[in-house]
Design a protein around this motif. Structure first.
Motif: not given
Lengths: 241, 298
Positions: A162-165, A170-178, A199-213
């Motif tokens: 949950d918001e780990p970074t 910026p460099i450590t953020r990328r190491q975290f994604w490694d 970082e969202a773009e590094y994900c295989d799939r992305i979902s987006m919630m808006v107002q509970g949906r």
């Protein structure tokens, strides 16, 4: 248990009085997938994660995580997942080694396994100089890498980040994604929230919630095409504004 | 409007600020850009007279942070990193409280917060603790402005805030600036540097660079390439082994590759093709603040 799907959510809702914090969401997450779970503040992400990690029950609908029902099998579920966030990760007044012993013990690892894991982490994350330092004295970036490794110490089927970074350089953020990629390649599913759209773009799939949906779900390319956008930041703004 | 000269501060063995110096002109929107642990909060606490520096000088509008601390407290608006309003008071009550403490009224300075407070109006009877993150932030900014400060000090106002609320927040800051307010704002989001007139890039208590965001980006000393391909992560690993690379970092679904000036597109393309990379698109690009920051860190 379904071998391929680590999370299965069907028509899941959570209501607080009249307010539908999570409103009829459905999705699956596959084994070894890096799944991005995005949304504006107040969109319902935290409520959804609290249900998926067995902390809150649902108002209606069903979900299984790591093969266990989120309402009926919460203890088993908790044993089979990992969790870390910026706010809650390691005990600040314990050292790295003490934290590993503590979490290893909680998750039922033997002493031998714990010392083995400790050595592995020291080598892999290059912690030799800080292994006996209090966590409170370790820079945030290091801390988050350690917290992540500790969150998967028991080889769970899935780890929630949950918001780990947040706030990490910026460099450590990328190491975290490694580390995230390595973990996913080893077969552990990664479920991650972030406010960094790169970082969202590094994900295989992305979902987006808006107002509970869940208003969008797909690979980056699918979302860019569907919403006629150049990057995830544009997709986010189009959906949330 | 703000001067910081050779400020040092240590906590025990840890040197939080190492001889920090920079100036903020009147009416500027000035960014203090850097990750957690850079020393940003320590500096804010010194400027707001809540903490004494070990050595060095700092002034706000000519007032010394040590000698004139009482006067400074009246003329700054401060939004600390942690939400610091009263959770069990309503939106309205919080605002009235802060106005009263500074011996003014909400009515007197309502014009300053009109645009922001309009968005909060529907929730004015709600307790601050029950507001969403974006709303809390708007209330905190309103409370920091209600006594008509000459200088606004905002410590990481957008941390933990989603991209849309971040954009809205910066639009508010731009509007306040048009009204003549001087603002010093800190952030760990490097993309926000581009919204400031001038920035100081900070890390581990030290300034890496001070300039306008445009000049900082232009001063990137290498050639920079954006590379898109079928599998970004694999390509990144391959580019890290490229002989002429200075650095290779993922930026979303592309890689930014920094090289010596004599490297050309053909050289990169043939290297990647040899390694079996598919669907290669290479483009020379202008560096952004994040590219510069990582280059300075190494």
């Amino acid at each position: 248990m379904n071998g391929e799907k680590v999370i299965e959510v069907k028509n899941l809702s959570k209501h607080f009085g009249q307010f539908k914090a999570v409103d009829d969401i459905s999705f699956d997450v596959k084994k070894g997938e890096v799944f991005g779970f995005l949304g504006a503040n107040g969109a319902g992400k935290t409520t959804a994660i609290k249900m998926l990690t067995g902390i809150w029950s649902s108002s209606s609908g069903q979900a299984t995580v790591a093969g266990f029902d989120i309402n009926r099998n919460r203890n088993k579920l908790k044993e089979n997942i990992g969790y870390m966030s910026q706010k809650f990760s390691l005990y600040e007044d314990l050292t790295f080694k003490e934290n590993v012993r503590f979490y290893g013990g909680i998750y039922g690892l033997s002493n031998k396994e714990i010392s083995q894991k400790t050595d592995e982490m020291i080598a892999h994350l290059e912690l030799d100089n800080i292994k006996n330092t209090l966590i409170s004295e370790i820079p945030l970036g290091w801390k988050q890498k350690i917290a992540f490794s500790v969150a998967v110490i028991h080889r769970p089927k899935i780890v929630f980040l949950d918001e780990p970074t947040s706030g990490v350089d910026p460099i450590t953020r990328r190491q975290f994604w490694d580390l995230i990629y390595e973990t996913a390649e080893s077969g552990i599913t990664v479920f991650v929230t972030t406010h960094y759209m790169d970082e969202a773009e590094y994900c295989d799939r992305i979902s987006m919630m808006v107002q509970g949906r869940i208003e969008a779900l797909g690979s980056l390319d699918e979302l860019l095409e569907k919403h006629d956008a150049r990057n995830m930041d544009e997709v986010f703004v189009k959906l949330a504004r | 409007m703000i001067t910081v000269q050779n400020i040092n501060k240590s906590y025990g063995q840890v040197q939080a600020l190492k001889s920090l110096s920079f100036n903020v002109e009147e009416g500027q929107l000035y960014g203090l850009i850097g990750p957690d642990g850079a020393g940003k909060t320590t500096l804010f606490r010194i400027l707001t007279t809540l903490l004494l520096a070990d050595s060095g000088e700092a002034t706000l509008d000519g007032l010394d942070v040590k000698k004139d601390y009482k006067k400074i407290r009246k003329m700054v608006g401060y939004m600390p990193e942690r939400f610091s309003l009263y959770m069990d008071l309503t939106v309205e009550e919080n605002l009235n409280f802060f106005a009263t403490v500074f011996q003014t009224t909400v009515e007197e300075n309502y014009h300053l917060i009109h645009d922001i407070y309009q968005m909060l109006e529907p929730f004015k009877k709600r307790k601050a603790g029950d507001l969403s993150g974006g709303m809390k932030q708007k209330l905190a900014l309103s409370c920091a402005l209600i006594h008509k400060p000459r200088v606004l000090l905002l410590d990481e106002p957008t941390t933990g805030v989603d991209p849309v609320s971040r954009k809205e927040f910066w639009e508010m800051l731009k509007k306040l600036q048009q009204g003549g307010l001087t603002t010093l704002v800190s952030t760990p989001f490097l993309d926000e540097a581009e919204l400031c007139d001038e920035v100081a890039l900070v890390q581990n208590g030290q300034i890496l660079k001070v300039d306008t965001p445009q000049n900082i980006a232009l001063a990137f000393p290498h050639k920079l390439w954006q590379i898109k391909s079928k599998s970004n992560y694999k390509t990144l690993k391959i580019l890290k082994e490229f002989n002429q690379k200075i650095s290779a970092f993922a930026f979303g679904n592309v890689v930014h590759l920094a090289t010596d000036l004599e490297v050309n597109e053909m050289m990169i393309e043939s290297y990647l093709k040899n390694k079996g990379v598919e669907q290669i698109q290479i483009q020379a690009i202008q560096a952004g603040i994040e590219d510069v920051f990582m280059d300075l860190m190494q």
